[in-house]
Every structure is written in structure tokens, then in C-alpha cells.
Design a protein around this motif. Structure first.
Motif, short mmCIF file in Angstrom:
data_model
loop_
_atom_site.label_atom_id
_atom_site.label_comp_id
_atom_site.label_asym_id
_atom_site.label_seq_id
_atom_site.Cartn_x
_atom_site.Cartn_y
_atom_site.Cartn_z
N GLY A 71 0.83 -1.19 0.00
CA GLY A 71 0.00 0.00 0.00
C GLY A 71 0.87 1.24 0.00
O GLY A 71 1.76 1.38 0.84
N ALA A 72 0.64 2.15 -0.95
CA ALA A 72 1.44 3.37 -1.04
C ALA A 72 0.73 4.38 -1.92
O ALA A 72 0.04 4.01 -2.88
N ASP A 73 0.89 5.64 -1.61
CA ASP A 73 0.39 6.72 -2.44
C ASP A 73 1.44 7.00 -3.50
O ASP A 73 2.57 7.40 -3.18
N THR A 74 1.12 6.79 -4.76
CA THR A 74 2.12 6.93 -5.82
C THR A 74 2.60 8.36 -6.01
O THR A 74 3.59 8.60 -6.71
N THR A 75 1.91 9.33 -5.40
CA THR A 75 2.41 10.71 -5.46
C THR A 75 3.50 10.96 -4.44
O THR A 75 4.16 12.00 -4.48
N ASP A 76 3.71 10.03 -3.53
CA ASP A 76 4.79 10.13 -2.54
C ASP A 76 6.11 9.81 -3.25
O ASP A 76 6.24 8.76 -3.89
N PRO A 77 7.11 10.68 -3.18
CA PRO A 77 8.39 10.43 -3.85
C PRO A 77 9.04 9.10 -3.45
O PRO A 77 9.83 8.55 -4.23
N ALA A 78 8.69 8.59 -2.27
CA ALA A 78 9.29 7.34 -1.80
C ALA A 78 8.57 6.11 -2.33
O ALA A 78 9.06 4.98 -2.17
N ALA A 79 7.42 6.29 -2.97
CA ALA A 79 6.61 5.15 -3.39
C ALA A 79 7.33 4.26 -4.40
O ALA A 79 7.23 3.04 -4.35
N GLY A 80 8.05 4.89 -5.33
CA GLY A 80 8.73 4.12 -6.35
C GLY A 80 9.73 3.13 -5.77
O GLY A 80 9.73 1.95 -6.12
N GLN A 81 10.56 3.61 -4.87
CA GLN A 81 11.54 2.73 -4.25
C GLN A 81 10.86 1.66 -3.39
O GLN A 81 11.33 0.52 -3.31
N SER A 82 9.75 2.01 -2.76
CA SER A 82 9.02 1.04 -1.95
C SER A 82 8.50 -0.11 -2.81
O SER A 82 8.57 -1.28 -2.42
N ILE A 83 7.98 0.22 -3.99
CA ILE A 83 7.47 -0.81 -4.89
C ILE A 83 8.61 -1.67 -5.42
O ILE A 83 8.51 -2.90 -5.50
#
Length: 272
Positions: free
Chosen positions: A80-92
Motif C-alpha cells: 500500500g502506497a500513495d504513488t504521489t509520494d516520492p518514496a513510493a517508487g523505491q518502496s514498490i
């Protein structure tokens, strides 16, 4: 129904899996053997939707009994992550690599679409549409392709755009430009990252029945009007979009990049 194993050696990250086209794409990828990173926004609604999706995926895996070069282990991981969060990409990316050791493909599906008259669109509404529908996918693409380049494995990025990226819609003047931006990103990234073996393609659905547009379709007889424009006689279903996405993710399209496939039942060429 029998399915091929054309994604049996692929790890696919799909954004916005909790409903609609994203959910159908996750199920179709599973039927073709992929291991999947199931992204969702992370609220209580999407958590519940992902739980039910996992049950469907478990059934598919039991029925297909797919074995890939990854073995028989876990077939999916949810994040679960908000894709507008700059950290979301690395989390995925971390979720994919942590679970499966690699990431081979990405489907940009998460998005928002709020119908509004042109002069009623607020600065905040416009900014939110751009953030969710374009800026988030742009930075996610950076994160995933950096990993693919490190792996030296090549990969495939597929974007769910929209027929409104190239055709006008009076209620979507703030939404259509975000999808046009995604097409521009698709074409330019196909050129920029082609030397790394990374392919970029898009699909542009016409009117497709999802929870997002259900209310709009039922208002004022709009459904009948939209159906009358489609030579195939019906509106699109999420599976109609998911199946071509699987083609673009697979090696069947290994020499296809920088393309946009319109999936609208022929509505856009119906000049009567």
C-alpha cells in the motif's frame, strides 16, 4: 479456459490493483504465469479489496499449477502506497526485489478521473489529477527502470492511457491532458531507454465499465448514447483492456515499443 505461460518468468508490478482495470490485469497476468506486485493506495477500502483479490489469485494458482524458473514459492506480494509520494517508487521496487529478487515489468494503472465542467475545475483538482496520473507514474518509472538497468535484464513498461488523450471530452478537460502527458512519456522513454532493452507501450481504452465511471454512465441515458457509437455494440470491460496489456508485457511483443493501442470497440473510427 486454458491459458498460455507467456509470463511465467516475469515479475510484474501493477499499480492500482484493488479494482477495475488494475484488478483485471492482475488476474490475467496471474493466469499467464506472472509473479505480481499488487500495489494499492493503502486505505481500508483498498486493503479489503486486495484481500479478496488475493483469494482469487490463490484459486488461479491452484488451478493452473504454474511452475516458472522462480519455483513454486509465493506468487504475489501486496504493498500500500500513495504513488504521489516520492518514496513510493523505491518502496514498490523493494517489495518486488525483496519477494522475488527482480522486477521485469510495470503497469501504470493507478489514476483518478473526476468529471467536471471546464470552468468548475479548481487549481487543486487540476494539480491532484496531474500528480496522480502523470507525476507519480513518471517518478515510479524512474525507480523501476533504474532497477531493470542494474539487472541488465531488459523489461516492459505499459501505461493505461485513455482515448481522451487524443480525442476531446467536455467533462474531462483537466483529465485528458494528464493522459496525453503519459503518451508523451511513453514515446520519449521508448527512445531514451530502448538501448537498455526496456520497451514502452500504452493502451488507450475507450469507455470502459468500472466503478470510477458508473455514476456518470447511468446519468441521463449516457450509457445508451455511448453504446450506440461502438460498432461492436457494447462498452468495454476491464478484461478487454487487460488482455492486450499481457501481450505488451510478454515476449510476444519483443520488437514492439513506443506504440499506443486504442481499445474502444471501434468507436473512434465510427464516422456516421
Amino acid at each position: 479456459m486454458l491459458h498460455s505461460r507467456i509470463l511465467a518468468n516475469k515479475v510484474v508490478a501493477i499499480t492500482g490493483c484493488s479494482s477495475g482495470i488494475g484488478r483485471a490485469t492482475a488476474l490475467e497476468c496471474a493466469r499467464h504465469g506472472a509473479r505480481i506486485v499488487l500495489h494499492h493506495i493503502g486505505n481500508s477500502q483498498s486493503q479489503g479489496d486486495i484481500t479478496s483479490l488475493k483469494s482469487e489469485l490463490d484459486t488461479i494458482h491452484q488451478e493452473t499449477n504454474i511452475v516458472s524458473h522462480y519455483g513454486k514459492g509465493e506468487r504475489y506480494v501486496a504493498i500500500g502506497a500513495d504513488t504521489t509520494d516520492p518514496a513510493a517508487g523505491q518502496s514498490i521496487v523493494q517489495a518486488a526485489v525483496g519477494a522475488f529478487g527482480t522486477v521485469d515489468a510495470l503497469v501504470h494503472n493507478a489514476g483518478i478521473c473526476q468529471f467536471a465542467d471546464f470552468h468548475a475545475v479548481t487549481r487543486e483538482q487540476l494539480g491532484r489529477h496531474m500528480a496522480v496520473n502523470f507525476t507519480g507514474p513518471f517518478h515510479l518509472t524512474q525507480a523501476v527502470t533504474e532497477q531493470i538497468i542494474t539487472q541488465k535484464s531488459g523489461g516492459s513498461i505499459v501505461t493505461i492511457a485513455s482515448i481522451t488523450a487524443t480525442l476531446g471530452s467536455s467533462q474531462l478537460t483537466h483529465y485528458s491532458p494528464t493522459k496525453a502527458a503519459l503518451l508523451g512519456m511513453t514515446y520519449s522513454c521508448a527512445v531514451a531507454l530502448g538501448p537498455h532493452g526496456i520497451r514502452f507501450n500504452a493502451v488507450s481504452p475507450g469507455t470502459t465499465e468500472t466503478a470510477m465511471n458508473k455514476r456518470d454512465l447511468e446519468a441521463g441515458g449516457k450509457r445508451a448514447v455511448m453504446e450506440s457509437r461502438v460498432p461492436l455494440g457494447r462498452l468495454g470491460k476491464p478484461l478487454d483492456i487487460a488482455s492486450p496489456v499481457v501481450f505488451f508485457l510478454s515476449d510476444l511483443s519483443r520488437y514492439v515499443t513506443g506504440q499506443n493501442l486504442i481499445i474502444d470497440g471501434g468507436a473512434s473510427i465510427n464516422y456516421q
